[in-house]
Design a protein around this motif. Structure first.
Motif, PDB file in Angstrom:
ATOM      1  N   LEU A  59       0.745  -1.241   0.070  1.00 37.58           N
ATOM      2  CA  LEU A  59      -0.051   0.122  -0.137  1.00 37.58           C
ATOM      3  C   LEU A  59       0.934   1.349  -0.044  1.00 37.58           C
ATOM      4  CD1 LEU A  59      -2.813  -0.954   2.529  1.00 37.58           C
ATOM      5  CD2 LEU A  59      -3.042  -0.739  -0.093  1.00 37.58           C
ATOM      6  N   TRP A  60       1.912   1.191   0.800  1.00 37.88           N
ATOM      7  CA  TRP A  60       2.873   2.316   0.604  1.00 37.88           C
ATOM      8  C   TRP A  60       3.299   2.445  -0.726  1.00 37.88           C
ATOM      9  CZ3 TRP A  60       3.545   6.462   3.253  1.00 37.88           C
ATOM     10  CH2 TRP A  60       3.203   6.364   4.764  1.00 37.88           C
ATOM     11  N   CYS A  61       3.654   1.585  -1.396  1.00 34.81           N
ATOM     12  CA  CYS A  61       4.170   1.509  -2.805  1.00 34.81           C
ATOM     13  C   CYS A  61       3.375   1.945  -3.982  1.00 34.81           C
ATOM     14  CB  CYS A  61       4.893   0.328  -3.236  1.00 34.81           C
ATOM     15  SG  CYS A  61       6.248  -0.584  -2.291  1.00 34.81           S
ATOM     16  N   ILE A  62       1.978   2.108  -3.723  1.00 36.10           N
ATOM     17  CA  ILE A  62       0.995   2.515  -4.792  1.00 36.10           C
ATOM     18  C   ILE A  62       0.475   3.750  -4.290  1.00 36.10           C
ATOM     19  CG2 ILE A  62       0.601  -0.139  -5.218  1.00 36.10           C
ATOM     20  CD1 ILE A  62      -2.185   0.391  -3.838  1.00 36.10           C
ATOM     21  N   GLN A  63       1.069   4.564  -3.687  1.00 34.06           N
ATOM     22  CA  GLN A  63       0.532   5.826  -3.519  1.00 34.06           C
ATOM     23  C   GLN A  63       0.489   6.568  -4.816  1.00 34.06           C
ATOM     24  OE1 GLN A  63      -0.535   7.338  -0.151  1.00 34.06           O
ATOM     25  NE2 GLN A  63      -0.371   4.991   0.054  1.00 34.06           N
ATOM     26  N   TRP A  64      -0.441   7.327  -5.072  1.00 36.96           N
ATOM     27  CA  TRP A  64      -0.564   7.902  -6.284  1.00 36.96           C
ATOM     28  C   TRP A  64       0.465   9.087  -6.891  1.00 36.96           C
ATOM     29  CZ3 TRP A  64      -4.311   6.880  -9.995  1.00 36.96           C
ATOM     30  CH2 TRP A  64      -5.236   6.053  -9.677  1.00 36.96           C
ATOM     31  N   HIS A  65       0.954   9.687  -5.894  1.00 35.28           N
ATOM     32  CA  HIS A  65       1.847  10.361  -6.222  1.00 35.28           C
ATOM     33  C   HIS A  65       3.422   9.916  -6.091  1.00 35.28           C
ATOM     34  CE1 HIS A  65      -0.880  13.869  -6.741  1.00 35.28           C
ATOM     35  NE2 HIS A  65      -1.408  13.488  -5.780  1.00 35.28           N
ATOM     36  N   PRO A  66       4.300   9.866  -7.063  1.00 38.20           N
ATOM     37  CA  PRO A  66       5.585   9.200  -6.770  1.00 38.20           C
ATOM     38  C   PRO A  66       6.302   9.734  -5.502  1.00 38.20           C
ATOM     39  CG  PRO A  66       5.014   9.972  -9.162  1.00 38.20           C
ATOM     40  CD  PRO A  66       4.075  10.758  -8.352  1.00 38.20           C
ATOM     41  N   ILE A  67       6.333  11.087  -5.447  1.00 35.03           N
ATOM     42  CA  ILE A  67       6.827  11.605  -3.913  1.00 35.03           C
ATOM     43  C   ILE A  67       6.642  11.132  -2.838  1.00 35.03           C
ATOM     44  CG2 ILE A  67       5.662  13.461  -3.422  1.00 35.03           C
ATOM     45  CD1 ILE A  67       9.246  13.288  -4.188  1.00 35.03           C
TER      46      ILE A  67
ATOM     47  N   LYS B 265       3.725  12.661   3.032  1.00 32.11           N
ATOM     48  CA  LYS B 265       4.566  11.890   2.176  1.00 32.11           C
ATOM     49  C   LYS B 265       5.366  10.807   3.351  1.00 32.11           C
ATOM     50  CE  LYS B 265       6.203  16.139  -0.444  1.00 32.11           C
ATOM     51  NZ  LYS B 265       4.786  16.634   0.028  1.00 32.11           N
ATOM     52  N   PHE B 266       5.876   9.817   2.452  1.00 36.96           N
ATOM     53  CA  PHE B 266       6.412   8.774   3.279  1.00 36.96           C
ATOM     54  C   PHE B 266       7.394   9.299   4.090  1.00 36.96           C
ATOM     55  CE2 PHE B 266       9.580   5.055   3.617  1.00 36.96           C
ATOM     56  CZ  PHE B 266       8.536   4.290   4.292  1.00 36.96           C
ATOM     57  N   ASP B 267       7.420   9.040   5.520  1.00 37.00           N
ATOM     58  CA  ASP B 267       8.353   9.878   6.311  1.00 37.00           C
ATOM     59  C   ASP B 267       9.850   9.396   6.076  1.00 37.00           C
ATOM     60  OD1 ASP B 267       6.117  11.204   7.285  1.00 37.00           O
ATOM     61  OD2 ASP B 267       5.998   9.607   8.923  1.00 37.00           O
ATOM     62  N   ALA B 268      10.166   8.210   5.883  1.00 36.02           N
ATOM     63  CA  ALA B 268      11.531   7.765   5.583  1.00 36.02           C
ATOM     64  C   ALA B 268      12.243   8.129   4.246  1.00 36.02           C
ATOM     65  CB  ALA B 268      11.535   6.283   5.961  1.00 36.02           C
ATOM     66  N   SER B 269      11.254   8.351   3.476  1.00 38.26           N
ATOM     67  CA  SER B 269      11.624   9.073   2.091  1.00 38.26           C
ATOM     68  C   SER B 269      13.233   9.912   2.089  1.00 38.26           C
ATOM     69  CB  SER B 269      10.841   9.251   0.947  1.00 38.26           C
ATOM     70  OG  SER B 269      11.349   9.545  -0.119  1.00 38.26           O
ATOM     71  N   PRO B 270      14.314   9.651   1.611  1.00 36.72           N
ATOM     72  CA  PRO B 270      15.115  10.685   1.513  1.00 36.72           C
ATOM     73  C   PRO B 270      15.174  11.674   0.403  1.00 36.72           C
ATOM     74  CG  PRO B 270      15.988   8.457   0.353  1.00 36.72           C
ATOM     75  CD  PRO B 270      14.688   8.462   0.848  1.00 36.72           C
ATOM     76  N   GLN B 271      14.169  11.244  -0.412  1.00 32.11           N
ATOM     77  CA  GLN B 271      13.854  12.094  -1.760  1.00 32.11           C
ATOM     78  C   GLN B 271      12.600  12.946  -1.761  1.00 32.11           C
ATOM     79  OE1 GLN B 271      14.579   9.959  -5.470  1.00 32.11           O
ATOM     80  NE2 GLN B 271      16.383   9.095  -4.653  1.00 32.11           N
ATOM     81  N   SER B 272      12.352  13.603  -0.867  1.00 31.00           N
ATOM     82  CA  SER B 272      11.172  14.400  -0.534  1.00 31.00           C
ATOM     83  C   SER B 272      11.093  15.573  -1.511  1.00 31.00           C
ATOM     84  CB  SER B 272      11.182  14.866   0.909  1.00 31.00           C
ATOM     85  OG  SER B 272      12.075  15.773   1.464  1.00 31.00           O
ATOM     86  N   GLU B 273      12.194  15.964  -2.122  1.00 31.12           N
ATOM     87  CA  GLU B 273      12.290  17.154  -3.036  1.00 31.12           C
ATOM     88  C   GLU B 273      11.791  16.728  -4.301  1.00 31.12           C
ATOM     89  OE1 GLU B 273      16.114  14.758  -3.542  1.00 31.12           O
ATOM     90  OE2 GLU B 273      14.879  15.445  -1.747  1.00 31.12           O
ATOM     91  N   ASP B 274      11.485  17.758  -5.179  1.00 34.25           N
ATOM     92  CA  ASP B 274      10.887  17.387  -6.425  1.00 34.25           C
ATOM     93  C   ASP B 274      11.967  16.694  -7.406  1.00 34.25           C
ATOM     94  OD1 ASP B 274       8.460  18.492  -5.972  1.00 34.25           O
ATOM     95  OD2 ASP B 274       9.177  20.528  -6.791  1.00 34.25           O
TER      96      ASP B 274
END
Length: 597
Positions: free
Chosen positions: A539-547, A580-589
């Motif tokens: 479910l985390w992987c299929i979030q609509w927005h890639p970010i 946004k997913f909290d652990a994602s290191p690529q929160s920027e555009d």
């Protein structure tokens, strides 16, 4: 190493120097080492015209066969050239020389056939007799069989039976039996030159039609050449024996040899080999055993040796530019990972194209999902612990594609059908026909058209309103794969009218949100934890927005853990602004870059 190089030069290249006696540019040539030696009156197409007599031009095809093309555009492979008796031996690579004989007009060429002619008969019933005859199945028509009969044989049995004479060819009976044709040439007369061990050529080196024998500038008599080969072979044996003795007494040399052999084996393993279409037919035993079929083509089981099996994918759409074919070779041919299927070789023989992979006997993950779904009450053939192992192995394979190569590889077609399983159910990602390369410094890629399989395509691939296409598009497909693994084991309730609701992704999310147990078949202790973990990660992987999706590295870390600290993702089925997913290191555009072709 220098000793081996010197030996290679003495053994291979020195004997070739003896053929340097002819005119410049007219040295003895061949299409491949074991092919017929080509010199006057013949010449290969790349040589100057004065190197050969008119009408004696030969060509090399893609398989490095030596080809003689007649004025009627009939092309036959040259098996042997006997310059002393002025005879050339030909055969048909398509194994039906009888089809080409009617088009072969020898009167327009320099070649003649002096054998007794054969007669062809068309028989409505199979012929059985004691005479010298041969069935020609490639000429058979509906209800009739064609036989070739020697003209020296009594023909009464054929004429008096159910057979009709259809043609008398000026070619020998053996031509049909052996699929080979032997022709002679009378002009130019060079046979005497060959028997004397001297050259034959044009009188002044360039003037046409006038030929004579002339002495060679470098001695090439057979006896000195044979003596030189024997002496060289003896020298090679002595040196090899000495090196072998040194090898036995030196531990360091033995270890170096082992390391070298291992390196060569690994190097060979990651470099796909090119095969001809004839090789493909031999490997698959004329496409005897079909493993599967899809829009791309058909997959057959093949054998490279008694112990090495392969899967051969013969591409159906092979008359276009072949972008997917070239793309798959260029992508998978450069990588080697335990969770990525290995490309053993390929075939690009004219319009025929095929890819040869390592054979994995357990087929694909899709097969097991369908098997479980079709038998809801049976004991699962794959445990949840093994499914977790497959999910983690697939994630590591994707992580290698995204971060482990010199350039980032985006697969764009992650789905159960493209996850193959070996004998230990270890997963291997396959089918790189839609893959794209991009720089690791940038994270997004421009695309001119959507690619992938419906149901696994990320939203941004279909519409840029959801974000930019990037490595996060593979994350979405992987999430759908995880949820497919979970959804395939939901217990179906025959009393429920809407079964699709039970299998829907939203139904899974709703039950997890309420803290309810998914109606999944549980067989061992701890299975419930694995089911919950796979579902939450999916479910985390299929979030609509890639970010909002995690990276594949974070996905692998979540799958490696026990899942007790995983929080449920925002609802991916609501068109709202979600955190946004909290652990994602690529929160920027993500920066947009051009795909690398």
């Amino acid at each position: 190493m220098s000793i081996f190089t010197s030996l290679l030069f003495l053994l291979v290249f020195c004997p070739l120097l003896s053929f340097g006696h002819r005119l410049k540019g007219c040295e003895d040539s061949w299409c491949r080492n074991d092919g017929p030696n080509v010199h006057f009156p013949f010449r290969l197409g790349h040589q100057p015209k004065h190197c050969g007599y008119p009408g004696f031009e030969l060509q090399c095809n893609n398989q490095k066969d030596t080809i003689l093309e007649f004025p009627s555009s009939v092309r036959l492979v040259v098996e042997e050239i006997d310059y002393a008796s002025q005879q050339i031996h030909l055969y048909d690579p398509d194994k039906c020389i009888a089809v080409k004989l009617p088009q072969l007009n020898l009167s327009q060429s320099n070649f003649r056939n002096v054998k007794d002619p054969a007669v062809l008969f068309n028989c409505s019933t199979p012929f059985k007799g004691l005479y010298n005859y041969y069935s020609v199945p490639c000429l058979d028509s509906s209800g009739y069989e064609v036989y070739a009969v020697s003209s020296t044989t009594g023909l009464d049995s054929f004429l008096s039976g159910t057979c009709t004479k259809i043609h008398q060819y000026p070619y020998s009976f053996s031509t049909f039996v052996q699929n080979k044709l032997q022709l002679n040439w009378l002009i130019p007369l060079c046979g005497n030159c060959e028997s004397k061990g001297v050259d034959c050529g044009f009188k002044d080196g360039t003037k046409l039609l006038e030929t004579h024998c002339f002495n060679r500038t470098i001695t090439t008599s057979k006896k000195p050449l044979i003596a030189g080969v024997i002496l060289g072979t003896a020298l090679v044996c002595i040196i090899v024996f000495s090196i072998y003795q040194l090898y036995l007494t030196s531990k360091n040399d033995r270890e170096s040899r082992v390391r070298l052999e291992k390196f060569l084996e690994d190097y060979k393993a990651i470099r796909p080999t090119r095969y001809s279409y004839a090789d493909i037919k031999k490997i698959t035993d004329d496409f005897k055993e079909k493993l599967g079929e899809g829009s791309y083509g058909t997959v057959y089981k093949g054998r490279l040796s008694s112990e090495i099996f392969v899967a051969v994918k013969v591409l159906r759409d092979s008359k276009g530019k072949g972008e997917e074919f070239v793309n798959e070779i260029g992508t998978i041919g450069r990588i080697h990972h335990v969770n990525v299927v290995r490309l053993v070789g390929f075939c690009a023989d004219g319009f025929r194209r095929a890819l040869i992979y390592e054979y994995l006997q357990n087929d694909s993950l899709e097969r097991f999902i369908l098997l479980v779904r079709s038998s809801p009450d049976s004991v699962s053939v794959i445990s949840w612990n093994k499914l977790q192992h497959i999910a983690l192995g697939t994630a590591r394979g994707i992580e290698y594609l995204h971060q482990g190569c010199d350039q980032q590889i985006l697969h764009f077609d992650i789905k159960p059908q493209n996850i193959l399983l070996d004998h230990n159910l270890n997963p291997k990602i396959c089918d790189f026909g839609l893959a794209k390369l991009c720089s690791k410094e940038k994270s997004a890629v421009t695309m001119t058209a959507a690619r992938g399989t419906i149901g696994y395509i990320a939203p941004e691939v279909l519409s840029r309103n959801f974000g930019k296409v990037s490595h996060k598009s593979d994350i979405y497909s992987f999430g759908m794969l995880l949820l497919e693994m979970v959804g395939g084991r939901i217990k179906m309730n025959s009393k429920t009218k809407n079964h699709s609701k039970l299998n829907s992704l939203e139904w899974i999310y709703t039950h997890l949100e309420k803290g309810e147990e998914l109606k999944i078949r549980i067989e061992e202790e701890g299975d419930s934890t694995i089911v919950r973990k796979l579902a939450i990660v999916g479910l985390w992987c299929i979030q609509w927005h890639p970010i909002d999706r995690p990276s594949i590295k974070e996905v692998a870390q979540m799958l490696e853990g026990d899942g007790s600290h995983l929080n449920l993702s925002p609802n991916p089925f609501m068109a709202t602004n979600t955190p946004k997913f909290d652990a994602s290191p690529q929160s920027e555009d993500l920066d947009v870059i051009l795909e690398i072709e």
